[in-house]
Design a protein around this motif. Structure first.
Motif, PDB file in Angstrom:
ATOM      1  N   GLU A 139     -22.644 -11.425  -9.463  1.00 45.21           N
ATOM      2  CA  GLU A 139     -21.298 -11.550  -8.905  1.00 45.21           C
ATOM      3  C   GLU A 139     -20.378 -12.129  -9.967  1.00 45.21           C
ATOM      4  OE1 GLU A 139     -19.657 -12.751  -4.473  1.00 45.21           O
ATOM      5  OE2 GLU A 139     -21.502 -13.655  -5.246  1.00 45.21           O
ATOM      6  N   THR A 140     -19.133 -11.666  -9.991  1.00 44.43           N
ATOM      7  CA  THR A 140     -18.153 -12.205 -10.928  1.00 44.43           C
ATOM      8  C   THR A 140     -16.972 -12.751 -10.142  1.00 44.43           C
ATOM      9  OG1 THR A 140     -18.809 -10.638 -12.650  1.00 44.43           O
ATOM     10  CG2 THR A 140     -16.688 -11.718 -12.924  1.00 44.43           C
ATOM     11  N   GLN A 201     -18.680  -6.255 -13.545  1.00 50.87           N
ATOM     12  CA  GLN A 201     -19.620  -5.878 -12.486  1.00 50.87           C
ATOM     13  C   GLN A 201     -20.110  -4.439 -12.657  1.00 50.87           C
ATOM     14  OE1 GLN A 201     -20.537  -9.113 -11.286  1.00 50.87           O
ATOM     15  NE2 GLN A 201     -21.138  -7.663  -9.723  1.00 50.87           N
ATOM     16  N   LYS A 205     -24.058  -3.638 -13.396  1.00 47.32           N
ATOM     17  CA  LYS A 205     -24.788  -2.777 -12.471  1.00 47.32           C
ATOM     18  C   LYS A 205     -25.453  -1.627 -13.221  1.00 47.32           C
ATOM     19  CE  LYS A 205     -26.091  -0.993  -8.534  1.00 47.32           C
ATOM     20  NZ  LYS A 205     -27.223  -1.592  -7.794  1.00 47.32           N
ATOM     21  N   SER A 212     -25.230  -5.574  -7.067  1.00 50.06           N
ATOM     22  CA  SER A 212     -23.903  -6.092  -7.395  1.00 50.06           C
ATOM     23  C   SER A 212     -23.211  -6.573  -6.125  1.00 50.06           C
ATOM     24  CB  SER A 212     -23.048  -5.005  -8.059  1.00 50.06           C
ATOM     25  OG  SER A 212     -21.703  -5.454  -8.206  1.00 50.06           O
ATOM     26  N   ILE A 233     -19.016 -15.607 -14.383  1.00 52.91           N
ATOM     27  CA  ILE A 233     -20.070 -14.632 -14.097  1.00 52.91           C
ATOM     28  C   ILE A 233     -21.350 -15.321 -13.631  1.00 52.91           C
ATOM     29  CG2 ILE A 233     -21.441 -12.715 -15.016  1.00 52.91           C
ATOM     30  CD1 ILE A 233     -19.275 -12.423 -17.209  1.00 52.91           C
TER      31      ILE A 233
END
Length: 274
Positions: A139-140, A201, A205, A212, A233
């Motif tokens: 995850e960001t 992301q 991925k 994601s 991040i």
């Protein structure tokens, strides 16, 4: 609302010693004629600041097998920095830390500002109290008030590192309204932060392959001080056995670094061309 806005700006200036831009107020008898000019493009993105989370006496989250977040974050940051220096020699790389050293949250933003950074990237690992856990993925985050309970919990856990700092009072009063006001005053930075977060992301991925969780927002203290676009991040869940092993492997760290590099390249073209 205006009073609250200026109060918040004062709070940030006083508490974090942020660099203040020159005033834009008109001088007496100033010429107010509006000249037709072409919109200016952004300056070259020539300085990127890489922030490896935690360090020193602050281990961050610890995996089931004992691997520490501070180790994973630093390993990825060093590999990423090396790739940028090799493939993008016109971009200066600044590190908030290059060794197992404790750096206060506020100081990380100061380092970014002092070096005239154009982009601030923080690298961390997610975790759960339960170990091992089935939770996983990447995850960001960008700086805004947390929208979900999960995002709020992540920010609370990461912000808790101020317990290792001597002067915790500098963070007193930071709340959702402060994050909103910061976002308002730096709307362009938030806009570009969102674009970079989406690119990160997408590349993660493609390269790493873990689930994601997309782009989220939360009130991370470390992002408040950086006066530039910034992302936070969460590379994986270190409390997940599979993901902990991946984070610990040199090959896994290299894939993270390469993915973030590709996102940065695309972002740089977008930023400089707008």
């Amino acid at each position: 609302m205006l009073k609250l806005f200026f109060a918040a700006i004062f709070f940030y200036t006083a508490s974090f010693s942020f660099s203040s831009p020159k005033t834009g107020l008109l001088a007496p008898n100033a010429d107010t004629t509006v000249a037709k000019t072409k919109p200016k493009k952004h300056p070259k993105l020539d300085v990127i600041v890489l922030d490896a989370g935690h360090g020193g006496k602050d281990p961050g989250a610890i995996g089931t097998k004992g691997y520490k977040e501070k180790q994973a974050a630093l390993a990825i940051v060093l590999k990423l920095g090396e790739l940028i220096e090799k493939e993008m020699p016109d971009t200066k790389v600044v590190y908030t830390r290059k060794s197992d050293k404790f750096i206060e949250l506020y100081r990380r933003g100061e380092i970014a500002n002092e070096n005239k950074g154009k982009l601030f990237i923080c690298i961390h690992c997610n975790s759960t109290p339960e170990k091992p856990t089935k939770a996983g993925g990447m995850e960001t985050y960008i700086l805004r008030p947390g929208k979900t309970d999960a995002a709020i919990r992540v920010a609370a856990r990461e912000n808790a590192v101020i317990e290792y700092e001597k002067n915790k009072k500098r963070y007193e009063g930071l709340s959702d309204i402060d994050f909103i006001l910061t976002s308002m005053s730096r709307s362009q930075d938030v806009k570009f932060s969102e674009k970079l977060a989406g690119l990160v992301q997408k590349e993660l991925k493609k390269s790493v392959g873990f689930k994601s969780h997309g782009v989220s927002q939360a009130g991370f203290f470390v992002l408040v001080g950086a006066s530039m676009p910034s992302v936070y991040i969460e590379t994986a869940y270190i409390s997940n056995l599979k993901e902990e092993a991946y984070l610990k492997s040199s090959a896994g760290q290299a894939k993270y670094a390469k993915a973030i590099l590709e996102a940065f390249k695309k972002y740089k073209d977008l930023y400089e061309g707008s």
